[in-house]
Design a protein around this motif. Structure first.
Motif, PDB file in Angstrom:
ATOM      1  N   VAL A 101       0.843  -1.205   0.000  1.00  0.00           N
ATOM      2  CA  VAL A 101       0.000   0.000   0.000  1.00  0.00           C
ATOM      3  C   VAL A 101       0.877   1.254   0.000  1.00  0.00           C
ATOM      4  O   VAL A 101       0.662   2.184  -0.787  1.00  0.00           O
ATOM      5  CB  VAL A 101      -0.957  -0.012   1.221  1.00  0.00           C
ATOM      6  CG1 VAL A 101      -1.739   1.292   1.305  1.00  0.00           C
ATOM      7  CG2 VAL A 101      -1.897  -1.204   1.138  1.00  0.00           C
ATOM      8  N   VAL A 102       1.891   1.270   0.850  1.00  0.00           N
ATOM      9  CA  VAL A 102       2.763   2.453   0.953  1.00  0.00           C
ATOM     10  C   VAL A 102       3.495   2.693  -0.378  1.00  0.00           C
ATOM     11  O   VAL A 102       3.703   3.837  -0.785  1.00  0.00           O
ATOM     12  CB  VAL A 102       3.759   2.283   2.131  1.00  0.00           C
ATOM     13  CG1 VAL A 102       4.813   3.369   2.125  1.00  0.00           C
ATOM     14  CG2 VAL A 102       3.001   2.284   3.453  1.00  0.00           C
ATOM     15  N   GLU A 103       3.827   1.611  -1.071  1.00  0.00           N
ATOM     16  CA  GLU A 103       4.546   1.749  -2.353  1.00  0.00           C
ATOM     17  C   GLU A 103       3.703   2.425  -3.429  1.00  0.00           C
ATOM     18  O   GLU A 103       4.221   2.801  -4.475  1.00  0.00           O
ATOM     19  CB  GLU A 103       5.033   0.379  -2.850  1.00  0.00           C
ATOM     20  CG  GLU A 103       6.252  -0.153  -2.118  1.00  0.00           C
ATOM     21  CD  GLU A 103       7.523   0.672  -2.337  1.00  0.00           C
ATOM     22  OE1 GLU A 103       7.554   1.506  -3.271  1.00  0.00           O
ATOM     23  OE2 GLU A 103       8.470   0.512  -1.560  1.00  0.00           O
ATOM     24  N   GLN A 104       2.421   2.602  -3.192  1.00  0.00           N
ATOM     25  CA  GLN A 104       1.585   3.294  -4.182  1.00  0.00           C
ATOM     26  C   GLN A 104       1.763   4.807  -4.120  1.00  0.00           C
ATOM     27  O   GLN A 104       1.330   5.536  -5.010  1.00  0.00           O
ATOM     28  CB  GLN A 104       0.096   2.937  -3.985  1.00  0.00           C
ATOM     29  CG  GLN A 104      -0.199   1.446  -4.048  1.00  0.00           C
ATOM     30  CD  GLN A 104       0.452   0.769  -5.240  1.00  0.00           C
ATOM     31  OE1 GLN A 104       0.398   1.274  -6.363  1.00  0.00           O
ATOM     32  NE2 GLN A 104       1.095  -0.363  -4.994  1.00  0.00           N
ATOM     33  N   VAL A 105       2.397   5.289  -3.061  1.00  0.00           N
ATOM     34  CA  VAL A 105       2.657   6.741  -2.938  1.00  0.00           C
ATOM     35  C   VAL A 105       3.768   7.102  -3.929  1.00  0.00           C
ATOM     36  O   VAL A 105       4.770   6.397  -4.004  1.00  0.00           O
ATOM     37  CB  VAL A 105       3.087   7.081  -1.485  1.00  0.00           C
ATOM     38  CG1 VAL A 105       3.489   8.538  -1.348  1.00  0.00           C
ATOM     39  CG2 VAL A 105       1.963   6.732  -0.516  1.00  0.00           C
ATOM     40  N   PRO A 106       3.576   8.156  -4.719  1.00  0.00           N
ATOM     41  CA  PRO A 106       4.616   8.500  -5.697  1.00  0.00           C
ATOM     42  C   PRO A 106       5.926   8.906  -5.028  1.00  0.00           C
ATOM     43  O   PRO A 106       5.932   9.311  -3.857  1.00  0.00           O
ATOM     44  CB  PRO A 106       4.007   9.667  -6.481  1.00  0.00           C
ATOM     45  CG  PRO A 106       2.839  10.131  -5.706  1.00  0.00           C
ATOM     46  CD  PRO A 106       2.410   9.041  -4.786  1.00  0.00           C
ATOM     47  N   VAL A 107       7.010   8.819  -5.756  1.00  0.00           N
ATOM     48  CA  VAL A 107       8.326   9.203  -5.222  1.00  0.00           C
ATOM     49  C   VAL A 107       8.260  10.648  -4.715  1.00  0.00           C
ATOM     50  O   VAL A 107       7.753  11.535  -5.402  1.00  0.00           O
ATOM     51  CB  VAL A 107       9.421   9.068  -6.315  1.00  0.00           C
ATOM     52  CG1 VAL A 107      10.747   9.628  -5.824  1.00  0.00           C
ATOM     53  CG2 VAL A 107       9.567   7.614  -6.729  1.00  0.00           C
ATOM     54  N   GLY A 108       8.731  10.845  -3.490  1.00  0.00           N
ATOM     55  CA  GLY A 108       8.719  12.189  -2.900  1.00  0.00           C
ATOM     56  C   GLY A 108       7.399  12.566  -2.264  1.00  0.00           C
ATOM     57  O   GLY A 108       7.261  13.635  -1.671  1.00  0.00           O
ATOM     58  N   GLY A 109       6.393  11.670  -2.356  1.00  0.00           N
ATOM     59  CA  GLY A 109       5.076  11.934  -1.775  1.00  0.00           C
ATOM     60  C   GLY A 109       5.119  11.906  -0.252  1.00  0.00           C
ATOM     61  O   GLY A 109       6.118  11.508   0.358  1.00  0.00           O
ATOM     62  N   LEU A 110       3.993  12.320   0.347  1.00  0.00           N
ATOM     63  CA  LEU A 110       3.921  12.451   1.805  1.00  0.00           C
ATOM     64  C   LEU A 110       3.013  11.368   2.397  1.00  0.00           C
ATOM     65  O   LEU A 110       1.913  11.134   1.890  1.00  0.00           O
ATOM     66  CB  LEU A 110       3.354  13.829   2.157  1.00  0.00           C
ATOM     67  CG  LEU A 110       3.171  14.144   3.641  1.00  0.00           C
ATOM     68  CD1 LEU A 110       4.529  14.310   4.351  1.00  0.00           C
ATOM     69  CD2 LEU A 110       2.328  15.411   3.823  1.00  0.00           C
ATOM     70  N   VAL A 111       3.482  10.751   3.473  1.00  0.00           N
ATOM     71  CA  VAL A 111       2.621   9.850   4.254  1.00  0.00           C
ATOM     72  C   VAL A 111       2.423  10.476   5.626  1.00  0.00           C
ATOM     73  O   VAL A 111       3.403  10.749   6.337  1.00  0.00           O
ATOM     74  CB  VAL A 111       3.237   8.440   4.404  1.00  0.00           C
ATOM     75  CG1 VAL A 111       2.336   7.550   5.267  1.00  0.00           C
ATOM     76  CG2 VAL A 111       3.463   7.798   3.038  1.00  0.00           C
ATOM     77  N   ILE A 112       1.169  10.718   5.974  1.00  0.00           N
ATOM     78  CA  ILE A 112       0.850  11.181   7.335  1.00  0.00           C
ATOM     79  C   ILE A 112       0.582   9.927   8.158  1.00  0.00           C
ATOM     80  O   ILE A 112      -0.266   9.106   7.790  1.00  0.00           O
ATOM     81  CB  ILE A 112      -0.383  12.104   7.324  1.00  0.00           C
ATOM     82  CG1 ILE A 112      -0.101  13.339   6.464  1.00  0.00           C
ATOM     83  CG2 ILE A 112      -0.769  12.502   8.745  1.00  0.00           C
ATOM     84  CD1 ILE A 112      -1.317  14.231   6.271  1.00  0.00           C
ATOM     85  N   ALA A 113       1.339   9.753   9.227  1.00  0.00           N
ATOM     86  CA  ALA A 113       1.264   8.497   9.989  1.00  0.00           C
ATOM     87  C   ALA A 113       1.183   8.791  11.481  1.00  0.00           C
ATOM     88  O   ALA A 113       1.580   9.867  11.941  1.00  0.00           O
ATOM     89  CB  ALA A 113       2.495   7.647   9.687  1.00  0.00           C
ATOM     90  N   PRO A 114       0.692   7.819  12.263  1.00  0.00           N
ATOM     91  CA  PRO A 114       0.572   8.035  13.712  1.00  0.00           C
ATOM     92  C   PRO A 114       1.934   8.199  14.384  1.00  0.00           C
ATOM     93  O   PRO A 114       2.901   7.539  14.000  1.00  0.00           O
ATOM     94  CB  PRO A 114      -0.086   6.749  14.215  1.00  0.00           C
ATOM     95  CG  PRO A 114      -0.626   6.054  13.013  1.00  0.00           C
ATOM     96  CD  PRO A 114       0.199   6.488  11.854  1.00  0.00           C
TER      97      PRO A 114
END
Ligand code: PLP
Length: 400
Positions: free
Chosen positions: A93-106
């Motif tokens: 799932v995380v790999e679907q974020v584009p390169v340089g994209g942002l993940v907001i996580a706990p």
């Protein structure tokens, strides 16, 4: 292939038992067999499996049940995909974020999920922003800095702090901001909480835990109603090769058949133990959303069917005392993991990756299906070890 109760109004408890079975034809087996094969006879039929890294009928039986339990009906374009582990599912799932994209996580969640994000950030793959997930305002504020393709990653209740995120509000805010929300639903299970039904785009599970339920399998799953996400994670699984073995899938499906019975028993026992532990003089704090005093209680009541089967306690006397309690149990097994029929106890900060916000003296208790009075009696005798352990810890200067 499978006799799916498609479109039926069966309850999740019935689906856990009845879905994912072979066609009801005379003399057919009632269980999906373990299909041990690395390849399939060539076929030009659409949907042909071809090779066992692409598909396997035993996975498909499990996937059908998980999709229905999470309300991601295959007839509507949804589905589930089985992975080699919970981490393999999370990474797909995380790999679907584009390169340089942002993940907001706990800021506090399962330590290896956070470790994966740290790793991907350190290697320049993506950026991350950690937020306290129970603080809805903080998460919504973080979402204002997102762009399409970014991801909101939620875990609720969190491991091991048992914080409860406002899933409907956060999923709605993420949708408004144009980003997808993924929820790790391992702790709650689909019987207690259905994130897709309240607006999440993706659910992940460590199938290793409650779904398989017997501490004999490592497996994961991604579930979604979104055909685009389903296709992307399927492709990821195929090219990366993070596939489960057919026997693991069979064991997991066998476990799912009794999920409702196990969850019903274990979460009732967890709530009872939490209620009793609050009054124990050696326990300084109990974390479980069933407690009316727990900060997540009202929110959990509104979005969960029960409060889950994991609780955490903090033991008077610091890390050494907590360690002594863990070692003094006779029935509770001192081991990592959770969600099996047997009760486990663990001091989480023994793991170097555990977030520092987790107190040193915190013990995570995964409540199994044993007699609650036996579990209680064993905890009581182990907590009796606390005064001496606490004194020893102070002597060695080990207290926080
Ligand atoms: N998510 C949560 C909440 C977990 O507790 C765990 C494992 O403890 C995982 C994911 C990872 O699952 P696995 O060990 O199956 O890779």
């Amino acid at each position: 292939m499978h006799d799916s109760p498609a479109g039926s109004a069966w309850s999740p408890e019935t689906l856990a038992v009845a879905a994912g079975r072979p066609q009801r034809t005379p003399d057919a087996p009632v269980n999906a067999p373990v299909e041990l094969t690395s390849t399939f006879v060539a076929s030009t039929e659409p949907g042909a499996r071809g090779y066992a890294r692409f598909a396997n009928p035993t996975w498909e039986a499990l996937e059908e049940v998980l999709a229905l339990l999470e309300d991601a009906h295959p007839a509507g374009g949804g589905g589930a995909r089985a992975f080699a582990s919970g981490m393999a599912a999370i990474s797909a799932v995380v790999e679907q974020v584009p390169v340089g994209g942002l993940v907001i996580a706990p800021s506090s969640a399962y330590n290896t999920t956070l470790g994966l994000l740290d790793h991907l950030e350190a290697t320049g793959r993506l950026r991350q922003l950690r937020v306290p997930v129970a603080d809805t305002g903080a998460v919504v504020a973080a979402l204002s800095g997102t762009a399409p393709g970014d991801l909101l990653w939620l875990e609720s209740p969190t491991n091991p702090m048992l914080e409860v995120a406002d899933l409907p509000a956060l999923c709605a805010a993420a949708r408004e901001a144009g980003v997808r929300t993924a929820v790790d639903n391992t702790f709650a299970t689909p019987l207690v909480q259905q994130p897709l039904a309240v607006g999440a785009d993706v659910v992940v599970h460590s199938v290793t835990k409650y779904l398989a339920g017997h501490s004999d399998v490592v497996m994961g799953a991604v579930v979604t109603r979104d055909p685009e996400v389903l296709a992307a994670v399927t492709k990821h699984r195929t090219v990366v090769g993070a596939i489960p073995g057919p026997f693991e899938a069979w064991l997991a499906l066998r476990g799912v058949r009794t999920l409702h019975l196990r969850v019903e028993r274990s979460q009732a026992s967890a709530a009872e133990l939490a209620r009793r532990l609050v009054d124990h003089p050696a326990v300084t704090r109990v974390r479980h959303p069933s407690l009316p005093t727990d900060p997540g209680h009202e929110r959990a009541r509104s979005q969960m069917r029960g409060f889950g089967s994991v609780l955490s306690i903090e033991v008077r006397g610091g890390a050494a005392a907590a360690q002594a309690v863990q070692e003094a149990t006779r029935l509770w097994l001192p081991a990592t993991s959770l969600g099996g029929v047997e009760s486990l106890i663990e001091r989480r900060r023994r793991h170097p990756l555990e977030p520092v916000v987790v107190p040193e003296e915190l013990l995570r208790l995964s409540v199994g299906v044993e007699d609650v009075e036996d579990l209680w009696a064993d905890l009581l005798q182990a907590l009796d070890a606390v005064p001496s352990a606490a004194a020893a810890g102070e002597d060695r200067g080990e207290q926080r």
